[in-house]
Design an enzyme around this catalytic site. Sequence first.
Site, short mmCIF file in Angstrom:
data_model
loop_
_atom_site.label_atom_id
_atom_site.label_comp_id
_atom_site.label_asym_id
_atom_site.label_seq_id
_atom_site.Cartn_x
_atom_site.Cartn_y
_atom_site.Cartn_z
N ASP A 272 0.85 -1.19 0.00
CA ASP A 272 0.00 0.00 0.00
C ASP A 272 0.89 1.24 0.00
O ASP A 272 1.83 1.35 0.80
CB ASP A 272 -0.89 -0.01 1.24
CG ASP A 272 -2.16 0.78 1.02
OD1 ASP A 272 -3.11 0.56 1.76
OD2 ASP A 272 -2.18 1.64 0.10
N ASN A 280 -2.47 12.52 -3.79
CA ASN A 280 -3.41 12.98 -4.82
C ASN A 280 -3.88 14.39 -4.53
O ASN A 280 -4.02 15.22 -5.44
CB ASN A 280 -4.61 12.03 -4.91
CG ASN A 280 -4.34 10.86 -5.83
OD1 ASN A 280 -3.54 10.96 -6.76
ND2 ASN A 280 -5.00 9.75 -5.58
N GLU A 316 -4.54 2.35 -4.60
CA GLU A 316 -3.11 2.33 -4.38
C GLU A 316 -2.65 1.01 -3.78
O GLU A 316 -1.54 0.91 -3.26
CB GLU A 316 -2.71 3.49 -3.44
CG GLU A 316 -3.09 3.31 -1.97
CD GLU A 316 -4.51 3.74 -1.65
OE1 GLU A 316 -4.80 3.99 -0.48
OE2 GLU A 316 -5.33 3.82 -2.60
#
Length: 402
Positions: A272, A280, A316
């Site tokens: 992860d 983002n 992700e």
Amino acid sequence: MESLKLKSKLLYLLLLVGFGLVVIGLIGYFNIQNIKRHMDTLYFGSLIPLSELNGITDTYNNRLASTIYRWNGHLVDTDQALGDIDLALERIDQLWASYLSHDKRSEEMAYVDYTESQIDSMKRYFGHVRSLIASPDTNHPISLTTLDENIQSIHNTVHRLITYENAAARYEHSILLAGYHNALIQLVLFLGVTLILVMGLAWKIFTRIELQQQQLIASTETLKHLNFKLEQASYTDSLSGLYNRRYFNIVYEREIKRAARSNKPFVFMMLDIDFFKQYNDTYGHLQGDQALQAVAKVLKSTFQRPGDYPFRLGGEEFGIIITDSECKNSRAMGDKVRTNIENLKMEHKGNKVAQVLTVSIGGICIVPNADMGDDALIHAADTNLYAAKERGRNQVVFGNKL
């Protein structure tokens, strides 16, 4: 000659299908326009006016009458009462003007004209009441009985008009349903006839096509090859180029069963990106996609054996299945991936453990058996991933027990 006949029959079939589609389209168009007209009549001619008429009765009852009662009981002062009466009368005028702006049938004009005369009469009455409230002379009290009678009278008048509008709405609804059923029957009948004609002509044509069986077999083989390529593409994540979640489900079930049969270790890791939401938010989704692609590139370069399967599981989150490998080697591979991603030196100001892009990895290495649940290893890897995050992120937590 036979080829020309076949082509001409195919042309006739296409022309027939095209003609049928055009006719069906025209039938559908005109019926839909007719239904739309009735829907407009139902909506703009009946349903919206109902809300306006109800608004008028509500204004009389809950604003005008209530204001006068509160003023009479000394709950509001004179200036506020006068202001509330003016606003209420203005709202009634606006609602009535909006109601009159909709199309009216000739048969309902008697109801409309009578209601309008009653509204005008009530306007004069409340104008008189307003003058009594505004007058400093208190020898002319307001009759609450007369007020109640007038309110009840206008309520009954408007209610009769509402009853008529309800009946009109039901009538328009019945017309709408009749038009819909008629359009549906026409469409089904025409489609049925068209399909019968097309099927009859198609049957004759395709009996000729059986002579080209060898060509069809070759075409089928080509299609199988293309379908295989398409299936391969369906197993790949378009953004990262890694295997996708669909293929993960297939490989996970297949390889864990194979490892159980051969009594060999099975390794599964979950990866992860740390604080990817903040990434983002800081750099935008386009840059976020580039970060995902960079991580995927590291996974591809690290896991190149036939028994290594890197996946993008979603967002992700990535997954890695390693077969035919010892647990200590797998742990080292996890550390290598983490280090290589950190060494990319991709700026990440929102990362609380480093100023570059990092990942947390949770893994499990175990020899599976038939008694294990289907998702036991996934749950264990996810638990270890959570532990890696809890311990500060940018690290690998591995286990060999469920």
